[in-house]
Enzyme design. Structure first.
Site, PDB file in Angstrom:
ATOM      1  N   CYS A 254       0.795  -1.237   0.000  1.00 49.86           N
ATOM      2  CA  CYS A 254       0.000   0.000   0.000  1.00 49.86           C
ATOM      3  C   CYS A 254       0.827   1.286   0.000  1.00 49.86           C
ATOM      4  O   CYS A 254       0.493   2.211  -0.748  1.00 49.86           O
ATOM      5  CB  CYS A 254      -1.040   0.024   1.113  1.00 49.86           C
ATOM      6  SG  CYS A 254      -0.972  -1.305   2.290  1.00 49.86           S
TER       7      CYS A 254
ATOM      8  N   ARG B 151       7.222 -10.864   5.528  1.00 50.06           N
ATOM      9  CA  ARG B 151       6.825 -10.634   6.913  1.00 50.06           C
ATOM     10  C   ARG B 151       7.478 -11.680   7.788  1.00 50.06           C
ATOM     11  O   ARG B 151       7.435 -12.868   7.467  1.00 50.06           O
ATOM     12  CB  ARG B 151       5.300 -10.711   7.057  1.00 50.06           C
ATOM     13  CG  ARG B 151       4.614  -9.649   6.226  1.00 50.06           C
ATOM     14  CD  ARG B 151       3.115  -9.738   6.322  1.00 50.06           C
ATOM     15  NE  ARG B 151       2.526  -8.735   5.440  1.00 50.06           N
ATOM     16  CZ  ARG B 151       1.221  -8.597   5.218  1.00 50.06           C
ATOM     17  NH1 ARG B 151       0.379  -9.404   5.819  1.00 50.06           N
ATOM     18  NH2 ARG B 151       0.781  -7.662   4.413  1.00 50.06           N
TER      19      ARG B 151
ATOM     20  N   GLN C 165       1.060 -11.161  -2.860  1.00 45.36           N
ATOM     21  CA  GLN C 165      -0.354 -10.820  -2.759  1.00 45.36           C
ATOM     22  C   GLN C 165      -0.904 -10.472  -4.131  1.00 45.36           C
ATOM     23  O   GLN C 165      -0.234  -9.825  -4.918  1.00 45.36           O
ATOM     24  CB  GLN C 165      -0.535  -9.600  -1.846  1.00 45.36           C
ATOM     25  CG  GLN C 165      -0.109  -9.821  -0.415  1.00 45.36           C
ATOM     26  CD  GLN C 165      -0.270  -8.547   0.392  1.00 45.36           C
ATOM     27  OE1 GLN C 165       0.246  -7.494   0.027  1.00 45.36           O
ATOM     28  NE2 GLN C 165      -1.003  -8.639   1.482  1.00 45.36           N
TER      29      GLN C 165
ATOM     30  N   ASP D 157      -2.640  -8.114  -4.969  1.00 46.04           N
ATOM     31  CA  ASP D 157      -3.032  -6.897  -4.269  1.00 46.04           C
ATOM     32  C   ASP D 157      -3.601  -5.864  -5.234  1.00 46.04           C
ATOM     33  O   ASP D 157      -3.271  -5.854  -6.419  1.00 46.04           O
ATOM     34  CB  ASP D 157      -1.789  -6.307  -3.595  1.00 46.04           C
ATOM     35  CG  ASP D 157      -2.129  -5.562  -2.320  1.00 46.04           C
ATOM     36  OD1 ASP D 157      -3.322  -5.471  -1.992  1.00 46.04           O
ATOM     37  OD2 ASP D 157      -1.193  -5.077  -1.669  1.00 46.04           O
TER      38      ASP D 157
ATOM     39  N   HIS E  87      -5.188  -1.557  -4.833  1.00 49.24           N
ATOM     40  CA  HIS E  87      -5.699  -0.476  -4.004  1.00 49.24           C
ATOM     41  C   HIS E  87      -6.578   0.412  -4.858  1.00 49.24           C
ATOM     42  O   HIS E  87      -6.195   0.796  -5.959  1.00 49.24           O
ATOM     43  CB  HIS E  87      -4.545   0.300  -3.375  1.00 49.24           C
ATOM     44  CG  HIS E  87      -3.790  -0.544  -2.405  1.00 49.24           C
ATOM     45  ND1 HIS E  87      -2.672  -1.250  -2.754  1.00 49.24           N
ATOM     46  CD2 HIS E  87      -4.041  -0.853  -1.109  1.00 49.24           C
ATOM     47  CE1 HIS E  87      -2.257  -1.941  -1.709  1.00 49.24           C
ATOM     48  NE2 HIS E  87      -3.064  -1.727  -0.702  1.00 49.24           N
TER      49      HIS E  87
ATOM     50  N   LYS F 287     -12.467  -4.721   8.016  1.00 49.58           N
ATOM     51  CA  LYS F 287     -12.319  -5.511   6.794  1.00 49.58           C
ATOM     52  C   LYS F 287     -13.406  -6.568   6.668  1.00 49.58           C
ATOM     53  O   LYS F 287     -14.082  -6.909   7.643  1.00 49.58           O
ATOM     54  CB  LYS F 287     -10.944  -6.175   6.757  1.00 49.58           C
ATOM     55  CG  LYS F 287     -10.612  -6.999   7.991  1.00 49.58           C
ATOM     56  CD  LYS F 287      -9.204  -7.581   7.882  1.00 49.58           C
ATOM     57  CE  LYS F 287      -8.889  -8.465   9.067  1.00 49.58           C
ATOM     58  NZ  LYS F 287      -7.729  -9.319   8.867  1.00 49.58           N
TER      59      LYS F 287
ATOM     60  N   HIS G 256      -8.296  -1.530   0.239  1.00 48.06           N
ATOM     61  CA  HIS G 256      -7.277  -2.566  -0.007  1.00 48.06           C
ATOM     62  C   HIS G 256      -8.050  -3.829  -0.321  1.00 48.06           C
ATOM     63  O   HIS G 256      -9.022  -4.124   0.361  1.00 48.06           O
ATOM     64  CB  HIS G 256      -6.457  -2.877   1.238  1.00 48.06           C
ATOM     65  CG  HIS G 256      -5.879  -1.705   1.950  1.00 48.06           C
ATOM     66  ND1 HIS G 256      -4.537  -1.486   2.031  1.00 48.06           N
ATOM     67  CD2 HIS G 256      -6.460  -0.694   2.635  1.00 48.06           C
ATOM     68  CE1 HIS G 256      -4.310  -0.400   2.751  1.00 48.06           C
ATOM     69  NE2 HIS G 256      -5.460   0.109   3.132  1.00 48.06           N
TER      70      HIS G 256
END
Length: 649
Positions: A338, A367, A385, A387, A389, A473, A519
């Site tokens: 992000c 992570r 991910q 991912d 946004h 979320k 997200h």
RNA sequence: GCCAGAGUAGCUCAGGGGUAGAGCGCUUCCUUGGUAAGGAAGAGGUCACGAGUUCAAUUCUCGUCUCCGGCUCCA
């Protein structure tokens, strides 16, 4: 007399003080045998507890969740009694039911330790106690009485629990020589339990807090029939065969190497092919929904994560900062995408007409997950991910959120994930210090999610305290082969990062406004998604997705060249095929390739080479007859098209 | 990170104080086949790693690493 209303709304009269069991007996003998507990005005009660006033009543059997829970809860007590028999002085924590069975957290007298082989003797004792048919008797006691009883027993764990209960609400249950603090409900007696399997022993912190003492947790499951236990054990064995860690190795999809490091998967050629196929699918879906692909680096200046708030929250538990030869220069492996995407948003001024901006990236993040938490591909330290946004105007938020739900539906449909749970995760109102951002923004974000779900008709459960630290979320959870739940898709509403990064757009009023951010990662991560997909399909991926779609099997080495020609024709038409040119008989090649879960097997020998055809065999179905390579290619393409129709075209 | 268990050939596993075995896989040879296992020979192991005990350790003890089952955690 009292009036009892049954679920079919019929009303019958019973003498005051009749029990659920009495009611069942008037309906049928069979029901009286099967019934395990009863709900009285919505509260689940012991079957033998007298009903003193008019009530709505529902009887529960093994087929009801409530019935099973009663059964397993009594089983937990039975296990506790058996443990106390072998280890007098054991202190008992809590002993609740879980999805399949129950556990009890126990603190054995010092010097004692439970190991796997102790479970067998406990199982035997449980069955012995069950056969003795001890009545399970409820009694209501005062707080003082309860405290006295467990002080005498020296059970500090129970004393702590009692200390938190209100006087007048405390009940005890006794069976044989064993008494436990318990709200109930329970079975009438122990003889209902006919089959016992204690499944494993684990450590568990008292009250789930890692600062507390570690207790021994014993898991078990019981059944009203021996046959049911046998079926359950077979089911567990079958489930283990689907374990993605086993199949991933067997099918050569991925591996791990100690030399590379814990939790860092290595994708093998077939796994990489599978992943590429999934990425391609998702790219197409997202393109249809107006997303733009972006690419960002794997590291970023530490300051970036200080701005986002992630450094403060996770900095000390992350892979540590990367130094450079330059004095004071510090980078971090990116733990999420992000902040990078926020910087892309900021790369030029945005107009309200430009919104929503939808930025997608297959972004690899790192992570430092706790070592004990790593698990196959479902929990790793380096993962990608899917991912994206979305930056939108406040008035676009709900619509955008709903479109993301649509994308998740498309994916679940494509892969036939029909059995999922949707969970709305909100902040814990009692722990504001865990979250960043204003209460007002949180309020808005939470409302947007709840409303979007309602408008989509999505059945959800709501969990307080499960939100991310920057926003609420919506998560989609899928179970693995062994029934463990994993979060896949996630959608999060965020008012905080736009503020921290000072994101803006120029409104129709020519003033600066703050966008809202969503997200979202429908797969969650490529790793976890593939893991769940493997367990869901037992490795038999749909044709469009599977790494090798076709294998060509020459009857003898004389036809290897023809087989390669066929394979080349297919590969040229974008069909993934390989040739099994080993010096083996055809029966052997068929067997081996069936076991490799390749959907189509093409047998080619003298006949086929002469007539320029292939003999088609579908995995698990057998011979489908002969056709030309071109006809077969068209057939495969048509099947793939059918599978994907309506999803992104 | 915490509690408990495990680590022997590429895979699945047996064994056990005197430096190792099976099946599958792999290599070579024979066989050249018609819809779920053809035959033979061979290669392949610091018994996870490091200390200790012992005349001798893969085996016993301790530590480390990794994996497995849970707990805690999960941006």
């Amino acid at each position: 007399m009292i009036k009892i209303t049954l679920p079919d709304n019929s009303v019958r009269e019973f003498p005051k003080g009749s029990s659920g069991l009495d009611i069942a007996k008037t309906i049928s003998n069979r029901l009286a045998n099967d019934v395990l507990s009863v709900s009285v005005n919505g509260e689940v009660w012991d079957l033998t507890r007298p009903i003193e006033a008019d009530a709505a009543v529902k009887l529960y059997t093994w087929d009801d969740r409530e019935g099973k829970e009663t059964f397993w809860h009594s089983s937990a007590h039975l296990m506790a009694e058996a443990i106390e028999f072998f280890y007098p002085g054991t202190r008992f924590g809590i002993g609740p039911t879980v999805d399949t069975g129950f556990y009890y957290d126990v603190d054995l007298p010092s010097g004692y330790q439970l190991v796997e082989k102790d479970l067998e003797k406990i199982e035997k004792k449980m069955l012995e106690l069950a056969r003795e048919k001890h009545d399970i008797v409820r009694s209501q006691v005062s707080k003082a009485e309860a405290l006295k009883l467990f002080t005498e027993k020296g059970d500090e764990l129970k004393l702590e629990l009692i200390g938190e209960l209100e006087d007048g609400t405390i009940s005890l249950y006794n069976q044989g020589g064993f008494t436990d603090l318990c709200r109930g409900p329970h079975l009438p007696n122990t003889s209902y339990v006919k089959a016992v399997k204690l499944t494993n022993i684990a450590g568990a912190y008292w009250r789930g807090n890692e600062k507390n003492k570690m207790l021994t947790r014993v898991y078990g499951v019981t059944f009203p029939k021996q046959k049911m236990l046998e079926e359950y054990l077979v089911m567990i064995e079958e489930a283990k065969k689907r374990d993605h860690r086993k199949l991933g190795k067997e099918m050569e999809l991925f591996t791990f190497s100690e030399a590379v490091g814990q939790g860092l998967p290595l994708w093998l050629p077939k796994g990489a092919q599978l992943r590429a196929q999934l990425e391609d699918f998702l790219r197409r879906v997202q393109k249809k929904y107006g997303y733009d692909q972006v690419i960002t680096p794997h590291i970023g200046d530490v300051q970036l994560y200080k701005t986002s708030g992630h450094y403060e929250k996770y900095g000390k538990d992350s892979f540590q900062v990367i130094k450079t030869p330059a004095e004071g220069e510090e980078y971090m492996l990116k733990p999420m995408n992000c902040p990078h995407h926020c910087e892309i948003y900021k790369s030029k001024p945005r107009s309200y007409k430009d919104l929503p901006v939808r930025m997608a990236e297959f972004g690899t993040v790192y992570r430092y997950e706790q070592s004990g938490e790593l698990h196959g591909l479902t929990r790793v330290r380096g993962f990608t991910q899917d991912d994206a946004h979305l930056f939108c105007r406040p008035d676009q938020l709900k619509e955008e959120f709903k479109k993301v739900i649509d994308i998740i539906f498309i994916i679940f449909k494509a892969l036939e994930f029909n059995d999922y749970n949707a969970q709305i995760s909100l902040r814990d109102p009692d722990k504001p210090e865990k979250y960043i951002g204003t209460a007002e923004n949180w309020e808005k974000a939470e409302r947007a999610i709840i409303e979007a779900c309602q408008e989509k008709g999505l059945k959800t459960v709501t969990e307080l305290g499960e939100a991310a630290f920057y926003g609420p979320k919506l998560d989609f959870m899928i179970k693995d082969a062994l029934g463990r739940s994993w979060q896949l898709g996630t959608i999060q509403v965020d008012y905080n990062l736009p503020e921290r990064f000072q994101l803006e757009y120029i409104g129709a009023d020519d003033k600066r406004h703050r966008p809202v951010m969503i997200h979202r990662a429908p797969f969650g991560s490529m790793e976890r998604f593939v893991a769940v997909l493997i367990e869901h399909t037992a490795g038999k991926f749909p044709l469009w997705l599977t790494p090798d779609q076709v294998v060509v099997l020459p009857i003898s080495e004389k036809y290897n060249d023809y087989a390669r020609t066929v394979s080349n024709i297919l590969n040229f038409s974008d069909i993934r095929s390989v040739v099994d040119d080993r010096n083996e008989k055809i029966g052997r090649k068929i067997r081996d390739n069936e076991l490799k879960r390749i959907p189509y097997l093409l047998i080619v020998g003298e006949k086929e080479a002469e007539s320029a055809t292939v003999s088609v065999r579908r995995q698990g179905e057998g011979d489908k007859g002969a056709m030309t390579a071109q006809e077969f290619a068209a057939l495969v393409k048509e099947e793939v098209k059918m599978q994907l129709t309506g999803l992104y075209n």
